[in-house]
Design a protein around this motif. Structure first.
Motif, mmCIF file in Angstrom:
data_model
loop_
_atom_site.group_PDB
_atom_site.id
_atom_site.type_symbol
_atom_site.label_atom_id
_atom_site.label_comp_id
_atom_site.label_asym_id
_atom_site.label_seq_id
_atom_site.Cartn_x
_atom_site.Cartn_y
_atom_site.Cartn_z
ATOM 1 N N THR A 108 -7.812 0.989 -6.494
ATOM 2 C CA THR A 108 -7.306 1.502 -5.213
ATOM 3 C C THR A 108 -6.253 0.568 -4.621
ATOM 4 O O THR A 108 -6.456 -0.018 -3.571
ATOM 5 C CB THR A 108 -8.451 1.733 -4.200
ATOM 6 O OG1 THR A 108 -9.097 0.481 -3.940
ATOM 7 C CG2 THR A 108 -9.452 2.751 -4.693
ATOM 8 N N PRO A 109 -5.113 0.462 -5.276
ATOM 9 C CA PRO A 109 -4.036 -0.350 -4.702
ATOM 10 C C PRO A 109 -3.480 0.341 -3.457
ATOM 11 O O PRO A 109 -3.760 1.518 -3.209
ATOM 12 C CB PRO A 109 -2.992 -0.371 -5.823
ATOM 13 C CG PRO A 109 -3.232 0.883 -6.581
ATOM 14 C CD PRO A 109 -4.719 1.140 -6.510
ATOM 15 N N PHE A 110 -2.709 -0.401 -2.692
ATOM 16 C CA PHE A 110 -2.057 0.162 -1.516
ATOM 17 C C PHE A 110 -0.625 0.530 -1.896
ATOM 18 O O PHE A 110 0.249 -0.339 -1.933
ATOM 19 C CB PHE A 110 -2.063 -0.836 -0.354
ATOM 20 C CG PHE A 110 -3.385 -0.964 0.308
ATOM 21 C CD1 PHE A 110 -3.738 -0.116 1.341
ATOM 22 C CD2 PHE A 110 -4.297 -1.915 -0.117
ATOM 23 C CE1 PHE A 110 -4.979 -0.211 1.946
ATOM 24 C CE2 PHE A 110 -5.531 -2.032 0.487
ATOM 25 C CZ PHE A 110 -5.880 -1.173 1.521
ATOM 26 N N HIS A 147 -3.307 8.515 2.274
ATOM 27 C CA HIS A 147 -4.138 9.564 1.678
ATOM 28 C C HIS A 147 -4.492 9.205 0.239
ATOM 29 O O HIS A 147 -5.640 9.354 -0.182
ATOM 30 C CB HIS A 147 -3.439 10.921 1.754
ATOM 31 C CG HIS A 147 -4.354 12.059 1.471
ATOM 32 N ND1 HIS A 147 -4.657 12.461 0.190
ATOM 33 C CD2 HIS A 147 -5.059 12.861 2.299
ATOM 34 C CE1 HIS A 147 -5.506 13.465 0.237
ATOM 35 N NE2 HIS A 147 -5.773 13.732 1.519
ATOM 36 N N THR A 148 -3.530 8.723 -0.506
ATOM 37 C CA THR A 148 -3.786 8.307 -1.892
ATOM 38 C C THR A 148 -4.827 7.199 -1.930
ATOM 39 O O THR A 148 -5.790 7.260 -2.699
ATOM 40 C CB THR A 148 -2.475 7.820 -2.552
ATOM 41 O OG1 THR A 148 -1.548 8.906 -2.584
ATOM 42 C CG2 THR A 148 -2.724 7.301 -3.962
ATOM 43 N N ILE A 199 -10.698 5.395 -2.517
ATOM 44 C CA ILE A 199 -11.894 4.718 -1.996
ATOM 45 C C ILE A 199 -13.062 5.696 -1.936
ATOM 46 O O ILE A 199 -14.177 5.382 -2.361
ATOM 47 C CB ILE A 199 -11.620 4.130 -0.587
ATOM 48 C CG1 ILE A 199 -10.646 2.964 -0.679
ATOM 49 C CG2 ILE A 199 -12.895 3.728 0.116
ATOM 50 C CD1 ILE A 199 -11.192 1.721 -1.324
ATOM 51 N N VAL A 200 -12.825 6.880 -1.408
ATOM 52 C CA VAL A 200 -13.888 7.883 -1.305
ATOM 53 C C VAL A 200 -14.436 8.226 -2.687
ATOM 54 O O VAL A 200 -15.651 8.303 -2.883
ATOM 55 C CB VAL A 200 -13.389 9.147 -0.572
ATOM 56 C CG1 VAL A 200 -14.355 10.306 -0.730
ATOM 57 C CG2 VAL A 200 -13.154 8.827 0.903
ATOM 58 N N LYS A 201 -13.542 8.399 -3.642
ATOM 59 C CA LYS A 201 -13.980 8.730 -5.004
ATOM 60 C C LYS A 201 -14.856 7.620 -5.576
ATOM 61 O O LYS A 201 -15.903 7.888 -6.166
ATOM 62 C CB LYS A 201 -12.763 8.973 -5.898
ATOM 63 C CG LYS A 201 -13.118 9.386 -7.308
ATOM 64 C CD LYS A 201 -11.875 9.679 -8.122
ATOM 65 C CE LYS A 201 -12.263 10.073 -9.542
ATOM 66 N NZ LYS A 201 -11.087 10.268 -10.374
ATOM 67 N N LEU A 202 -14.446 6.373 -5.410
ATOM 68 C CA LEU A 202 -15.242 5.249 -5.918
ATOM 69 C C LEU A 202 -16.605 5.162 -5.246
ATOM 70 O O LEU A 202 -17.623 4.945 -5.907
ATOM 71 C CB LEU A 202 -14.502 3.930 -5.705
ATOM 72 C CG LEU A 202 -13.376 3.595 -6.654
ATOM 73 C CD1 LEU A 202 -12.716 2.281 -6.246
ATOM 74 C CD2 LEU A 202 -13.852 3.512 -8.083
ATOM 75 N N ALA A 221 -6.841 13.853 5.402
ATOM 76 C CA ALA A 221 -5.495 14.113 5.928
ATOM 77 C C ALA A 221 -5.538 14.272 7.447
ATOM 78 O O ALA A 221 -4.655 13.760 8.159
ATOM 79 C CB ALA A 221 -4.891 15.352 5.270
ATOM 80 N N SER A 222 -6.550 14.958 7.941
ATOM 81 C CA SER A 222 -6.684 15.147 9.387
ATOM 82 C C SER A 222 -6.925 13.813 10.090
ATOM 83 O O SER A 222 -6.302 13.523 11.125
ATOM 84 C CB SER A 222 -7.840 16.113 9.670
ATOM 85 O OG SER A 222 -8.035 16.259 11.050
ATOM 86 N N LEU A 223 -7.784 12.997 9.539
ATOM 87 C CA LEU A 223 -8.063 11.672 10.100
ATOM 88 C C LEU A 223 -6.783 10.840 10.143
ATOM 89 O O LEU A 223 -6.448 10.246 11.177
ATOM 90 C CB LEU A 223 -9.133 10.964 9.264
ATOM 91 C CG LEU A 223 -9.384 9.497 9.577
ATOM 92 C CD1 LEU A 223 -9.911 9.314 10.992
ATOM 93 C CD2 LEU A 223 -10.371 8.913 8.562
ATOM 94 N N ILE A 224 -6.060 10.800 9.049
ATOM 95 C CA ILE A 224 -4.816 10.038 8.980
ATOM 96 C C ILE A 224 -3.824 10.541 10.025
ATOM 97 O O ILE A 224 -3.207 9.741 10.746
ATOM 98 C CB ILE A 224 -4.211 10.109 7.569
ATOM 99 C CG1 ILE A 224 -5.099 9.340 6.579
ATOM 100 C CG2 ILE A 224 -2.772 9.573 7.547
ATOM 101 C CD1 ILE A 224 -4.774 9.597 5.120
#
Length: 192
Positions: free
Chosen positions: A73-75, A86-87, A92-95, A181-184
């Protein structure tokens, strides 16, 4: 008092075998049922070897989780902050929502409540560096005019990632791509 591990004395093959064994056992049995003895047996090393390199099973699993988070999960910095966040957040969520890292991280978080050394290590080895990286990405966006000058970037990081970790800790379903996406969008509007 536990001696500080000497990384020069590590066999890389044994090191990787220990990390893989710890994650595998955690995914199969759950954090609470994993022991240093079981990790050593699966990795084909002695318990003494593990304790020479790490003070506890929590420290072993923390290294495995931190390595995976940094690696996977690089930035990104494509010039589009919302897309980059979002990327990153989706990664992070996937991990965190799948084995072996999800169960390992949940166990580490619960262990931190009564292991001050592990809590410090989590902050120093995982949380602190990741927050710095996130603030760095936001600072880049600020220089490019995507965020207003003077915006509290530390607070923005807390607002972005807090809900993700809240859902993880409370074992709620992971946020969907649309929810992320909504949170961001909400957070970026607050700081633009």
């Amino acid at each position: 008092m536990t001696a500080i591990p000497n990384p020069q004395r590590r066999s890389e093959k044994s090191h990787q075998a220990i990390l893989a064994a710890a994650l595998g056992l955690c995914a199969e049995k759950g954090y609470a049922r994993v022991t240093v003895e079981a990790i050593a047996a699966r990795a084909g090393v002695s318990k003494k070897t593990i304790y020479r390199w790490w003070p506890s099973k929590g420290a072993v699993l923390l290294e495995a989780v931190a390595d995976a988070v940094v690696t996977h999960t690089p930035f990104p910095d494509t010039g589009d902050l919302a897309t980059d966040l979002h990327t990153h957040m989706s990664g992070i969520v996937k991990l965190l929502s799948s084995p072996p890292l999800g169960p390992a991280y949940s166990g580490i978080l619960s262990e931190m409540g009564h292991d001050d050394a592990l809590a410090r290590a989590v902050d120093e080895e995982l949380v602190g560096p990741r927050v710095e990286a996130a603030v760095g990405r936001l600072r880049s966006a600020q220089r490019q005019g995507e965020l207003r000058p003077g915006a509290d970037l530390g607070l923005a990081v807390e607002m972005l990632y807090g809900p993700v970790y809240y859902r993880h800790v409370l074992r709620r379903p992971p946020p969907s791509s649309e929810r992320i996406a909504s949170l961001i969008g909400h957070v970026l509007r607050s700081f633009s």
